[in-house]
Design a protein around this motif. Structure first.
Motif, mmCIF file in Angstrom:
data_model
loop_
_atom_site.group_PDB
_atom_site.id
_atom_site.type_symbol
_atom_site.label_atom_id
_atom_site.label_comp_id
_atom_site.label_asym_id
_atom_site.label_seq_id
_atom_site.Cartn_x
_atom_site.Cartn_y
_atom_site.Cartn_z
ATOM 1 N N ALA A 49 -18.424 -6.253 -5.610
ATOM 2 C CA ALA A 49 -18.158 -5.141 -4.702
ATOM 3 C C ALA A 49 -19.437 -4.424 -4.311
ATOM 4 C CB ALA A 49 -17.209 -4.144 -5.371
ATOM 5 N N LYS A 50 -19.385 -3.813 -3.142
ATOM 6 C CA LYS A 50 -20.506 -2.968 -2.716
ATOM 7 C C LYS A 50 -19.962 -1.562 -2.476
ATOM 8 C CE LYS A 50 -20.287 -3.979 2.225
ATOM 9 N NZ LYS A 50 -19.579 -5.185 2.553
ATOM 10 N N VAL A 51 -20.763 -0.567 -2.792
ATOM 11 C CA VAL A 51 -20.346 0.831 -2.665
ATOM 12 C C VAL A 51 -20.412 1.211 -1.190
ATOM 13 C CG1 VAL A 51 -20.867 3.213 -3.301
ATOM 14 C CG2 VAL A 51 -21.186 1.381 -4.968
ATOM 15 N N GLU A 52 -19.263 1.613 -0.630
ATOM 16 C CA GLU A 52 -19.233 2.017 0.775
ATOM 17 C C GLU A 52 -19.448 3.509 0.928
ATOM 18 O OE1 GLU A 52 -15.883 0.457 2.884
ATOM 19 O OE2 GLU A 52 -16.678 -1.566 2.755
ATOM 20 N N SER A 53 -18.865 4.284 0.008
ATOM 21 C CA SER A 53 -19.169 5.719 0.001
ATOM 22 C C SER A 53 -19.487 6.101 -1.437
ATOM 23 C CB SER A 53 -18.006 6.540 0.552
ATOM 24 O OG SER A 53 -16.900 6.494 -0.308
ATOM 25 N N PRO A 54 -20.646 6.690 -1.676
ATOM 26 C CA PRO A 54 -21.068 6.998 -3.043
ATOM 27 C C PRO A 54 -20.149 8.037 -3.688
ATOM 28 C CG PRO A 54 -22.549 7.978 -1.445
ATOM 29 C CD PRO A 54 -21.605 7.117 -0.682
ATOM 30 N N PRO A 55 -20.168 8.132 -5.017
ATOM 31 C CA PRO A 55 -19.317 9.091 -5.714
ATOM 32 C C PRO A 55 -19.553 10.517 -5.231
ATOM 33 C CG PRO A 55 -20.334 7.601 -7.278
ATOM 34 C CD PRO A 55 -20.957 7.324 -5.952
ATOM 35 N N SER A 56 -18.458 11.204 -4.907
ATOM 36 C CA SER A 56 -18.563 12.597 -4.486
ATOM 37 C C SER A 56 -17.391 13.381 -5.065
ATOM 38 C CB SER A 56 -18.570 12.702 -2.963
ATOM 39 O OG SER A 56 -17.348 12.240 -2.438
ATOM 40 N N GLN A 57 -17.652 14.623 -5.412
ATOM 41 C CA GLN A 57 -16.607 15.442 -6.007
ATOM 42 C C GLN A 57 -15.860 16.187 -4.909
ATOM 43 O OE1 GLN A 57 -17.831 17.739 -9.322
ATOM 44 N NE2 GLN A 57 -15.789 18.542 -9.708
ATOM 45 N N GLN A 58 -14.531 16.094 -4.960
ATOM 46 C CA GLN A 58 -13.678 16.794 -4.007
ATOM 47 C C GLN A 58 -12.603 17.527 -4.795
ATOM 48 O OE1 GLN A 58 -12.284 13.799 -1.302
ATOM 49 N NE2 GLN A 58 -14.267 13.584 -0.317
ATOM 50 N N GLY A 59 -12.856 18.758 -5.066
ATOM 51 C CA GLY A 59 -11.913 19.552 -5.833
ATOM 52 C C GLY A 59 -11.836 19.074 -7.273
ATOM 53 N N ARG A 60 -10.659 18.653 -7.694
ATOM 54 C CA ARG A 60 -10.446 18.182 -9.077
ATOM 55 C C ARG A 60 -10.600 16.676 -9.202
ATOM 56 N NH1 ARG A 60 -8.180 21.218 -12.853
ATOM 57 N NH2 ARG A 60 -7.821 23.402 -12.366
ATOM 58 N N ARG A 61 -11.225 16.038 -8.229
ATOM 59 C CA ARG A 61 -11.394 14.575 -8.274
ATOM 60 C C ARG A 61 -12.826 14.190 -7.922
ATOM 61 N NH1 ARG A 61 -6.853 11.465 -5.073
ATOM 62 N NH2 ARG A 61 -8.614 11.180 -3.714
ATOM 63 N N ILE A 62 -13.254 13.073 -8.482
ATOM 64 C CA ILE A 62 -14.504 12.427 -8.039
ATOM 65 C C ILE A 62 -14.051 11.099 -7.469
ATOM 66 C CG2 ILE A 62 -16.706 11.424 -8.705
ATOM 67 C CD1 ILE A 62 -16.821 13.309 -11.057
ATOM 68 N N ILE A 63 -14.393 10.843 -6.193
ATOM 69 C CA ILE A 63 -13.937 9.609 -5.561
ATOM 70 C C ILE A 63 -15.117 8.762 -5.112
ATOM 71 C CG2 ILE A 63 -11.745 10.569 -4.805
ATOM 72 C CD1 ILE A 63 -12.933 10.660 -1.975
ATOM 73 N N CYS A 64 -14.856 7.465 -5.039
ATOM 74 C CA CYS A 64 -15.867 6.493 -4.609
ATOM 75 C C CYS A 64 -15.125 5.330 -3.961
ATOM 76 C CB CYS A 64 -16.667 6.023 -5.820
ATOM 77 S SG CYS A 64 -17.891 4.785 -5.423
ATOM 78 N N THR A 65 -15.600 4.849 -2.816
ATOM 79 C CA THR A 65 -14.959 3.739 -2.112
ATOM 80 C C THR A 65 -15.805 2.483 -2.265
ATOM 81 O OG1 THR A 65 -14.118 5.307 -0.499
ATOM 82 C CG2 THR A 65 -13.939 2.994 0.058
ATOM 83 N N LEU A 66 -15.150 1.368 -2.603
ATOM 84 C CA LEU A 66 -15.816 0.065 -2.739
ATOM 85 C C LEU A 66 -15.236 -0.912 -1.726
ATOM 86 C CD1 LEU A 66 -15.660 -0.345 -6.623
ATOM 87 C CD2 LEU A 66 -17.545 0.539 -5.292
ATOM 88 N N GLY A 67 -16.072 -1.787 -1.232
ATOM 89 C CA GLY A 67 -15.625 -2.854 -0.329
ATOM 90 C C GLY A 67 -16.031 -4.191 -0.895
#
Length: 171
Positions: free
Chosen positions: A151-169
Motif C-alpha cells: 500500500a501507499k499512503v494517499e493522505s497522511p495521518p491527521s487528527q480529526q476530533g476524537r479520531r486519527i485517520i489515514c487513507t491507503l491506496g
C-alpha cells in the motif's frame, strides 16, 4: 420486413437475402457491387465469413471478416467498459487494541488492497484515551509499517476530533 438492429443481430453468410450487395474485403478495400452468390464465394475462398454491416443502405454493405473473432472482440470491448468502482473500506482500531486483533485487521486490509479498494484506517479515542494521542499514533504507525509492501499512503495521518485517520491506496 421490420428493421433489424445492427448491434442486436447481424446477418452472416446464408442469412443475407438481398442481392446485389456492396462488398468490402478483409483488408478494407471495396470490391464493388456483387451478386450475393459471388460475394459468398469470395468470402469462402478467403476462409472467412460475409457479414452484413449496414443493412439499411441500398445496396446493403457486407464485409468479409472472421465473424467469431469480431464477436469476441465486441464482447471484450463491452466487458472492458464495465470497469469496477473503487470502494473505500474502513478499518477501525483503538489505542488499546491487542496485537493479534491488529494483525487480523492488517490481513483484512491486505485483502481489500488486493481487490484494488482504498483503505481508511481510523484510530478512535474514547474518554480519557484522548490524553494519550501518542499511543494511537504508535498503533497507526505500526499498521502502516505492516502494510508498507502492498500500500501507499494517499493522505497522511491527521487528527480529526476524537479520531486519527489515514487513507491507503493499492501500490
Amino acid at each position: 420486413m421490420p428493421a433489424i438492429d445492427n448491434k442486436a443481430h447481424q446477418r452472416v453468410n446464408e442469412q443475407i437475402r438481398t442481392s446485389p450487395v456492396r462488398v468490402i474485403s478483409a483488408d478494407g478495400k471495396q470490391l464493388g457491387i456483387l451478386a450475393i452468390e459471388e460475394a459468398l464465394a469470395q468470402a469462402r475462398a478467403a476462409g472467412l465469413d460475409l457479414v452484413e454491416v449496414a443493412p439499411n443502405e441500398r445496396p446493403p454493405v457486407c464485409r468479409i471478416m472472421d465473424f467469431g473473432k469480431f464477436k469476441y472482440q465486441q464482447k471484450k470491448r463491452q466487458h472492458k467498459a464495465h470497469s469496477r468502482q473503487i470502494k473505500v473500506k474502513e478499518i477501525r482500531v483503538r489505542p488499546k487494541t491487542g496485537e493479534h486483533d491488529i494483525q487480523v485487521k492488517v490481513e483484512k486490509a491486505r485483502e481489500f488492497l488486493g481487490h484494488k479498494d482504498k483503505v481508511l484506517i481510523s484510530v478512535m479515542f474514547r474518554g480519557r484515551e484522548l490524553a494519550h494521542v501518542e499511543e494511537g499514533r504508535r498503533v497507526l504507525e505500526g499498521i502502516l509499517q505492516k502494510l508498507d509492501d502492498c500500500a501507499k499512503v494517499e493522505s497522511p495521518p491527521s487528527q480529526q476530533g476524537r479520531r486519527i485517520i489515514c487513507t491507503l491506496g493499492p501500490k
